[in-house]
Scaffold this motif. Structure first.
Motif, PDB file in Angstrom:
ATOM      1  N   THR A   1       3.698   0.483   1.455  1.00  0.00           N
ATOM      2  CA  THR A   1       2.535   0.872   0.665  1.00  0.00           C
ATOM      3  C   THR A   1       2.143  -0.233  -0.295  1.00  0.00           C
ATOM      4  OG1 THR A   1       1.712   2.363  -1.054  1.00  0.00           O
ATOM      5  CG2 THR A   1       4.064   2.059  -0.961  1.00  0.00           C
ATOM      6  N   THR A   2       0.865  -0.581  -0.340  1.00  0.00           N
ATOM      7  CA  THR A   2       0.406  -1.516  -1.366  1.00  0.00           C
ATOM      8  C   THR A   2       0.122  -0.775  -2.661  1.00  0.00           C
ATOM      9  OG1 THR A   2      -1.884  -1.340  -0.626  1.00  0.00           O
ATOM     10  CG2 THR A   2      -0.577  -3.152   0.264  1.00  0.00           C
ATOM     11  N   PHE A   3       0.114   0.535  -2.602  1.00  0.00           N
ATOM     12  CA  PHE A   3      -0.110   1.320  -3.810  1.00  0.00           C
ATOM     13  C   PHE A   3       1.005   1.093  -4.819  1.00  0.00           C
ATOM     14  CE2 PHE A   3      -0.327   5.178  -6.392  1.00  0.00           C
ATOM     15  CZ  PHE A   3      -1.681   5.228  -6.670  1.00  0.00           C
ATOM     16  N   SER A   4       2.223   0.825  -4.329  1.00  0.00           N
ATOM     17  CA  SER A   4       3.330   0.557  -5.239  1.00  0.00           C
ATOM     18  C   SER A   4       3.075  -0.709  -6.043  1.00  0.00           C
ATOM     19  CB  SER A   4       4.652   0.452  -4.471  1.00  0.00           C
ATOM     20  OG  SER A   4       4.593  -0.585  -3.508  1.00  0.00           O
TER      21      SER A   4
ATOM     22  N   LEU B   1       9.375  -4.938   2.561  1.00  0.00           N
ATOM     23  CA  LEU B   1       9.514  -3.512   2.857  1.00  0.00           C
ATOM     24  C   LEU B   1       8.487  -2.671   2.104  1.00  0.00           C
ATOM     25  CD1 LEU B   1      12.559  -1.631   3.755  1.00  0.00           C
ATOM     26  CD2 LEU B   1      11.266  -0.638   1.905  1.00  0.00           C
ATOM     27  N   LEU B   2       8.457  -2.802   0.773  1.00  0.00           N
ATOM     28  CA  LEU B   2       7.504  -1.985   0.013  1.00  0.00           C
ATOM     29  C   LEU B   2       6.068  -2.435   0.228  1.00  0.00           C
ATOM     30  CD1 LEU B   2       9.366  -1.429  -3.370  1.00  0.00           C
ATOM     31  CD2 LEU B   2       9.155   0.136  -1.429  1.00  0.00           C
TER      32      LEU B   2
ATOM     33  N   ARG C   1       6.797   3.555   7.328  1.00  0.00           N
ATOM     34  CA  ARG C   1       5.516   4.193   6.987  1.00  0.00           C
ATOM     35  C   ARG C   1       5.006   5.023   8.163  1.00  0.00           C
ATOM     36  NH1 ARG C   1       1.290   3.472   3.375  1.00  0.00           N
ATOM     37  NH2 ARG C   1      -0.608   4.426   4.129  1.00  0.00           N
ATOM     38  N   TYR C   2       5.020   4.440   9.347  1.00  0.00           N
ATOM     39  CA  TYR C   2       4.545   5.147  10.531  1.00  0.00           C
ATOM     40  C   TYR C   2       5.377   6.415  10.768  1.00  0.00           C
ATOM     41  CZ  TYR C   2       3.529   6.282  15.358  1.00  0.00           C
ATOM     42  OH  TYR C   2       3.184   6.947  16.494  1.00  0.00           O
TER      43      TYR C   2
ATOM     44  N   GLY D   1       1.733  12.413   4.263  1.00  0.00           N
ATOM     45  CA  GLY D   1       2.516  11.202   4.532  1.00  0.00           C
ATOM     46  C   GLY D   1       2.125  10.067   3.613  1.00  0.00           C
ATOM     47  N   THR D   2       0.834   9.895   3.386  1.00  0.00           N
ATOM     48  CA  THR D   2       0.362   8.849   2.481  1.00  0.00           C
ATOM     49  C   THR D   2       0.855   9.115   1.068  1.00  0.00           C
ATOM     50  OG1 THR D   2      -1.588   8.489   3.851  1.00  0.00           O
ATOM     51  CG2 THR D   2      -1.692   7.685   1.591  1.00  0.00           C
ATOM     52  N   LEU D   3       0.789  10.364   0.642  1.00  0.00           N
ATOM     53  CA  LEU D   3       1.277  10.733  -0.681  1.00  0.00           C
ATOM     54  C   LEU D   3       2.775  10.433  -0.809  1.00  0.00           C
ATOM     55  CD1 LEU D   3       0.869  12.028  -3.450  1.00  0.00           C
ATOM     56  CD2 LEU D   3       1.214  14.256  -2.359  1.00  0.00           C
ATOM     57  N   VAL D   4       3.547  10.777   0.204  1.00  0.00           N
ATOM     58  CA  VAL D   4       4.986  10.546   0.166  1.00  0.00           C
ATOM     59  C   VAL D   4       5.315   9.054   0.124  1.00  0.00           C
ATOM     60  CG1 VAL D   4       7.130  10.766   1.505  1.00  0.00           C
ATOM     61  CG2 VAL D   4       5.630  12.744   1.223  1.00  0.00           C
ATOM     62  N   VAL D   5       4.678   8.260   0.989  1.00  0.00           N
ATOM     63  CA  VAL D   5       5.004   6.822   0.981  1.00  0.00           C
ATOM     64  C   VAL D   5       4.521   6.162  -0.308  1.00  0.00           C
ATOM     65  CG1 VAL D   5       5.143   6.560   3.487  1.00  0.00           C
ATOM     66  CG2 VAL D   5       2.989   6.085   2.344  1.00  0.00           C
TER      67      VAL D   5
END
Length: 131
Positions: free
Chosen positions: A82-85, A77-78, A18-19, A35-39
């Motif tokens: 991202t917790t959005f996933s 990992l996910l 993520r970083y 970056g946030t959108l991509v992750v």
């Protein structure tokens, strides 16, 4: 103990990923949180694929994802990428189960409560710092 190790190792790798992704994207697209959108998009795609492999009942047991691999990839990992996933997966699961009310509540609750919590935290600290 091995379950915690799987989650922890996955979390370590996800956090570094993520970083790295957000740093790269912020240099490539300054001023926009690409970056946030991509992750988030990548995490949502991967959790969709992995959850299908974990939960599909017609897969032969030897073809299913092992519990430790699932903990490493999905929770670790996910989860740190991202917790959005997770939010996306849970919402899609509610929709697939025709729980439209709960899906709407999940979406609106996460957005409204989340944004409110950010605003409240920011405002509280700024108020405290100005004293």
């Amino acid at each position: 103990m091995s379950q915690l190790l799987a989650v922890g190792l996955g979390g370590f790798i996800g956090a570094i990923a993520r970083y790295s992704i957000t740093e790269f994207m912020s240099r490539k697209y300054p001023g926009f949180p690409a970056g946030t959108l991509v992750v988030n998009a990548t995490g949502c795609l991967l959790i969709g694929i992995l959850m299908a492999l974990v939960t599909h009942k017609q897969l032969h047991p030897s073809d299913r994802v092992h519990e430790h691999v699932s903990l490493f990839l999905i929770t670790g990992l996910l989860g740190s990428l991202t917790t959005f996933s997770t939010f996306g997966h849970e919402t899609v699961s509610l929709l697939r189960n025709s729980e439209l009310h709960h899906a709407f509540l999940n979406i609106s609750g996460n957005l409204i409560v989340g944004f409110f919590a950010v605003w409240l935290g920011w405002t509280s600290v700024m108020f405290w710092l100005q004293k």
